[in-house]
Each structure stands twice: as structure tokens, then as C-alpha cells.
Write a protein that holds these residues in place. Structure first.
Motif, PDB file in Angstrom:
ATOM      1  N   LEU A 132      38.264  44.093  49.121  1.00 28.65           N
ATOM      2  CA  LEU A 132      37.471  43.141  49.891  1.00 28.65           C
ATOM      3  C   LEU A 132      38.306  42.565  51.027  1.00 28.65           C
ATOM      4  CD1 LEU A 132      36.098  41.236  46.776  1.00 28.65           C
ATOM      5  CD2 LEU A 132      34.854  42.960  48.078  1.00 28.65           C
ATOM      6  N   CYS A 135      36.320  38.459  53.546  1.00 30.89           N
ATOM      7  CA  CYS A 135      35.228  37.983  52.682  1.00 30.89           C
ATOM      8  C   CYS A 135      35.438  36.523  52.299  1.00 30.89           C
ATOM      9  CB  CYS A 135      35.143  38.840  51.418  1.00 30.89           C
ATOM     10  SG  CYS A 135      34.638  40.546  51.713  1.00 30.89           S
ATOM     11  N   ARG A 137      35.559  33.208  49.760  1.00 35.27           N
ATOM     12  CA  ARG A 137      36.162  32.960  48.443  1.00 35.27           C
ATOM     13  C   ARG A 137      35.147  33.194  47.334  1.00 35.27           C
ATOM     14  NH1 ARG A 137      39.685  27.838  46.226  1.00 35.27           N
ATOM     15  NH2 ARG A 137      39.144  28.052  44.033  1.00 35.27           N
ATOM     16  N   MET A 140      34.693  36.938  46.673  1.00 41.00           N
ATOM     17  CA  MET A 140      35.872  37.547  46.069  1.00 41.00           C
ATOM     18  C   MET A 140      36.011  37.152  44.603  1.00 41.00           C
ATOM     19  SD  MET A 140      38.761  37.529  49.116  1.00 41.00           S
ATOM     20  CE  MET A 140      38.819  35.750  49.296  1.00 41.00           C
ATOM     21  N   ASP A 144      35.693  39.815  41.568  1.00 41.89           N
ATOM     22  CA  ASP A 144      36.868  39.937  40.709  1.00 41.89           C
ATOM     23  C   ASP A 144      36.502  39.697  39.249  1.00 41.89           C
ATOM     24  OD1 ASP A 144      39.604  40.235  40.061  1.00 41.89           O
ATOM     25  OD2 ASP A 144      39.864  38.069  40.069  1.00 41.89           O
ATOM     26  N   CYS A 156      42.043  42.078  47.524  1.00 35.60           N
ATOM     27  CA  CYS A 156      41.482  41.243  48.583  1.00 35.60           C
ATOM     28  C   CYS A 156      42.523  41.088  49.684  1.00 35.60           C
ATOM     29  CB  CYS A 156      41.114  39.852  48.054  1.00 35.60           C
ATOM     30  SG  CYS A 156      40.041  39.852  46.598  1.00 35.60           S
TER      31      CYS A 156
END
Length: 348
Positions: A132, A135, A137, A140, A144, A156
Motif C-alpha cells: 500500500l 494510502c 492510516r 492501511m 493489515d 506500506c
């Protein structure tokens, strides 16, 4: 005995063996087979995403899906080498497809012009690794947490002017092999003198050592409690880039974008305000992050994209091939100093 990840055993054709000859010599046929059997999702085709795409395609993954809903702009063309200069206004992923595929016809490269936030959970579960870039927060953390439940590796990263970072979550028990110099046992009794008491390193021979590493989630890495004595004791050793990352992620949450050169005055004021709020919420002094940070975090700089993209792409390759020790777990790069640092922010 450590069990390596079971994957299909793709047949390496003579053409592929010739194409990947240098890599096979470097990390072995088994590692190349694991890489050749892996599918990767890459979100975000800005300057950093283009670097990562190039590195993964040249390394020889089985398939790369590029997902991006943004349009090609004049600014993005400065750092994004996969899009033609005539492609302004077109979708970034689709405009990058032709040049990306040309890099290595043996890799299945696809482009999707959709928002990552709109994708259902099942979409992300099709891949062996998800990367990613650019992107939010929330996205992500969501991806995740989802992928960690299904043994899917997550990466990320982003570039903000002179600054860049990458994060990796390979799960609580990631197995890999590392090449080490072979230890030679001392020979038996000799008449020339006393026996050797310690094994010696033979520089001409190596052996493969199986190892295991544990990774924390992105949520854990970002939610360190800095009021604890243990965290306070480690504060001086913590890169200031970690707190800068919090500020920049909060900026994207509030504005839906990264700081932009065309609104630098307004964005600089907002960044300083976010800096004050973020550090105060952590119980830290605002002076931890000096005011001049706002002068160096606008736009994607091609050289920084190249460095961070090189590290990020290599970490994905290492994780999929299960060869060599991975970074654990955040890499920060400061282009002003020309150096990077790796640190771990999960449970000790």
C-alpha cells in the motif's frame, strides 16, 4: 525443523532460467520459484508505486495488480516514469500498464482504476502480498488486520518531499533462510602442537540457516504509549521521523491528500497545528519536531522515491522468496541527510 511456506512449485522454463539467471545464482532456484509463484497487489501508482512496480516486475513475480483511482497530473509526471507525458488526465494505473508490462513480458501485469477503500475484503485475499502506497492510516490498518489473519504479507510506504518510509508486517512467525559462513570443526590430534579449541570460519564455504522473525501489526506500531517509563527511556533513540509520520498520516486523514506545493502556505500552517496536537496527545513536547520540517515534506521527489522504492521492493522480494533477513519493521529515509534507519515499534 522450521517448515517453509508451502506454495505451488512453478516450473521454471528455459526462457525464464535465462531471464532470471543472475537472480537464481544470487539467491537460488527455490527462492526464485517461490517468487515466481507469488501474486502481489500494489496500491498507488505515484512515484513510489512506479519504483516498486519496476522492482517487482524485474524480479519476476507471477503477477502484479496495480490499483489506483487517481488521475495523471503534471506534478505526478515528474516522479512517475511509467506514465507517458501525454497521459495527463488518464488513470494512473492504466496509463502505467504498457511500460510496466514491457519491463518483463513473463509477468502478468494488470491495472484497475478503482478506489482501494471500496474493495471488499475478499479482493485483498487473492494475493500473497499487498503493498500500500499513498494510502490513509485507516485503510492501511484495515488491510493489515485483515491480511494478518490469512498469512498475507503487508507492506506500506509513502514519500513526502525529502522524507520517506516503509513498514512491513510479515506475521507473528515468519520463516526464512539466511546464508552464513560455514564453521569448520577443528581437526583431530596432531603432532605439531595443541588441538584447536574453537571452530573456525571457512570464508570459501557457506551454509543456509533457517530462522524465524516475529512482526507486530501497523496498529501496534503506531499506538505506542509514550507515557510509560520504558517508552520514555527509549525516546532519545527513536527517530524523529516516527513522529513526523504520525503528523503526515493525520494530515491525510483530515484533508484526504498529502501536503501539496500549490497550497504550501495553508498546508504548512495546518501541519504545524497537527504537529502540536499529535505530540500533545502523546504527552510529548512540541519541540521534539522543529518548525522547519514543513519546508521539506511537499511533493514526491524522484531520488527519494528511487531510494525508498528500492528498499520497499527489495523487502517484498525477500519476503516472498523467504531469503535473507527482513527489515523489522519500519524504515525511515531522510533525503536531506542521505541516510535511512530501521526501527521496531512493536511489543518487546
Amino acid at each position: 525443523m522450521i517448515d517453509m511456506i508451502a506454495k505451488e512449485d512453478p516450473i521454471i522454463s528455459e526462457e525464464e532460467a535465462a531471464q532470471y539467471d543472475r537472480q537464481i545464482r544470487l539467491w537460488g532456484l527455490d527462492a526464485q520459484k517461490r517468487l515466481r509463484g507469488s501474486r502481489v497487489l500494489l496500491v498507488g501508482l505515484g512515484g513510489l508505486g512506479a519504483e516498486v512496480a519496476k522492482n517487482l516486475i524485474l524480479a519476476g513475480v507471477k503477477g502484479l495488480t496495480m490499483l489506483d483511482h487517481e488521475k495523471v497530473s503534471q506534478e505526478s509526471c515528474r516522479a512517475q516514469f511509467l506514465v507517458p507525458v501525454t497521459a495527463q488526465g488518464e488513470n494512473r494505473a492504466q496509463a502505467s500498464l504498457e511500460r510496466a508490462q514491457y519491463l518483463n513480458p513473463m509477468v502478468e501485469v494488470r491495472a484497475q482504476a478503482e478506489r482501494a477503500e471500496d474493495q471488499p475484503d475478499d479482493f485483498f485475499l487473492q494475493f500473497d502480498a499487498v503493498c500500500l502506497t499513498c494510502c490513509s492510516r485507516d485503510l492501511m490498518v484495515r488491510v493489515d488486520q485483515l491480511c494478518s489473519k490469512h498469512n498475507i504479507k503487508v507492506f506500506c510506504g509513502n514519500v513526502y518531499g525529502y522524507y520517506g518510509y516503509m513498514f512491513s508486517d510479515l506475521g507473528p512467525e515468519y520463516n526464512y533462510v539466511e546464508e552464513k559462513p560455514k564453521m569448520v570443526k577443528p581437526s583431530g590430534d596432531t603432532n605439531d602442537g595443541p588441538k584447536a579449541k574453537k571452530a573456525k570460519v571457512d570464508p570459501n564455504e557457506t551454509t543456509m540457516v533457517k530462522k524465524t522473525a516475529s512482526f507486530c501489526s501497523l496498529k501496534e506500531a503506531l499506538e505506542v504509549d509514550w507515557t510509560t517509563e520504558k517508552a520514555k527511556a527509549g525516546l532519545k533513540r527513536t527517530p524523529v521521523d516516527y513522529f513526523l509520520l504520525h503528523v503526515l498520516l493525520k494530515f491525510r486523514t483530515d484533508k484526504g491528500r498529502d501536503p501539496a506545493p500549490q497550497s504550501s502556505g495553508e498546508d504548512a500552517r495546518l501541519l504545524r497545528q497537527i504537529r502540536d496536537d499529535v505530540l500533545e496527545s502523546m504527552g510529548l513536547n512540541r519541540e521534539l519536531l522543529s518548525d522547519d520540517f514543513v519546508s521539506y515534506c511537499f511533493s514526491e521527489m524522484a531520488p527519494v522515491c528511487a531510494v525508498v522504492g528500492g528498499v520497499l521492493g527489495q523487502e517484498v522480494v525477500k519476503a516472498l522468496s523467504q531469503r535473507d533477513a527482513p527489515h523489522k519493521n519500519i524504515f525511515f529515509f531522510d533525503g536531506r541527510k542521505g541516510n535511512g534507519v530501521v526501527d521496531y515499534f512493536g511489543p518487546q
